[in-house]
Design a protein around this motif. Structure first.
Motif, PDB file in Angstrom:
ATOM      1  N   LEU A 114       0.851  -1.188   0.000  1.00 15.71           N
ATOM      2  CA  LEU A 114       0.000   0.000   0.000  1.00 15.71           C
ATOM      3  C   LEU A 114       0.889   1.240   0.000  1.00 15.71           C
ATOM      4  CD1 LEU A 114      -2.774   1.417   0.370  1.00 15.71           C
ATOM      5  CD2 LEU A 114      -2.444   1.129   2.846  1.00 15.71           C
ATOM      6  N   VAL A 115       0.585   2.165  -0.895  1.00 19.98           N
ATOM      7  CA  VAL A 115       1.370   3.392  -0.998  1.00 19.98           C
ATOM      8  C   VAL A 115       0.435   4.546  -1.337  1.00 19.98           C
ATOM      9  CG1 VAL A 115       1.873   3.025  -3.453  1.00 19.98           C
ATOM     10  CG2 VAL A 115       3.436   4.412  -2.063  1.00 19.98           C
ATOM     11  N   GLN A 116       0.803   5.737  -0.911  1.00 17.66           N
ATOM     12  CA  GLN A 116       0.005   6.917  -1.239  1.00 17.66           C
ATOM     13  C   GLN A 116       0.288   7.375  -2.663  1.00 17.66           C
ATOM     14  OE1 GLN A 116       0.785   9.849   1.837  1.00 17.66           O
ATOM     15  NE2 GLN A 116      -1.022   9.183   2.985  1.00 17.66           N
ATOM     16  N   ALA A 117      -0.683   8.044  -3.239  1.00 18.20           N
ATOM     17  CA  ALA A 117      -0.495   8.603  -4.569  1.00 18.20           C
ATOM     18  C   ALA A 117       0.751   9.496  -4.588  1.00 18.20           C
ATOM     19  CB  ALA A 117      -1.717   9.400  -4.980  1.00 18.20           C
ATOM     20  N   GLY A 118       1.523   9.352  -5.659  1.00 17.54           N
ATOM     21  CA  GLY A 118       2.766  10.091  -5.773  1.00 17.54           C
ATOM     22  C   GLY A 118       3.974   9.338  -5.244  1.00 17.54           C
TER      23      GLY A 118
END
Length: 115
Positions: A11-15
């Protein structure tokens, strides 16, 4: 035969960025083409990027300039460096190889990009 094992999803944040790895059970120097595909819920599996035995690469238009595929023949591993991730990159990512006129798939690794 070729066995493929993916790792590196999450899971990673946008950008943000992630690097996927695909370890092959035989020398990548002998495998004609290795690639990464992805499948989002309700959609068909699509090519993300691939790399030939000589190192020639191709990319889907949607990832050009953001993703980079590479391989390390000494480690029998193919990588997918993903940067500037977008929510629409969310999918299960599969490693793929074409060897001896057969196609092989890994089990897939989930990549989720939150907005």
């Amino acid at each position: 035969q070729v066995q493929l094992v993916e790792s590196g999803g999450g899971l990673v944040q946008a950008g943000g960025s992630l690097r996927l790895s695909c370890a092959a059970s035989r020398s990548t120097f002998t495998i004609t083409v290795m690639g990464w595909y992805r499948q989002a819920p309700g959609k068909q599996r699509e090519l993300v990027a691939d790399i030939s035995v000589s190192g020639y690469t191709t990319y889907a238009d949607s990832v050009k300039g953001r993703f980079a595929i590479s391989k390390d023949d000494a480690k029998n591993t193919v990588y997918l460096q993903m940067s500037s991730l977008k929510p629409e990159d969310t999918a299960v990512y599969y490693c793929n190889s074409y060897y001896d006129n057969r196609v092989y798939w890994g089990q897939g690794t989930q990549v989720t990009v939150s907005s």
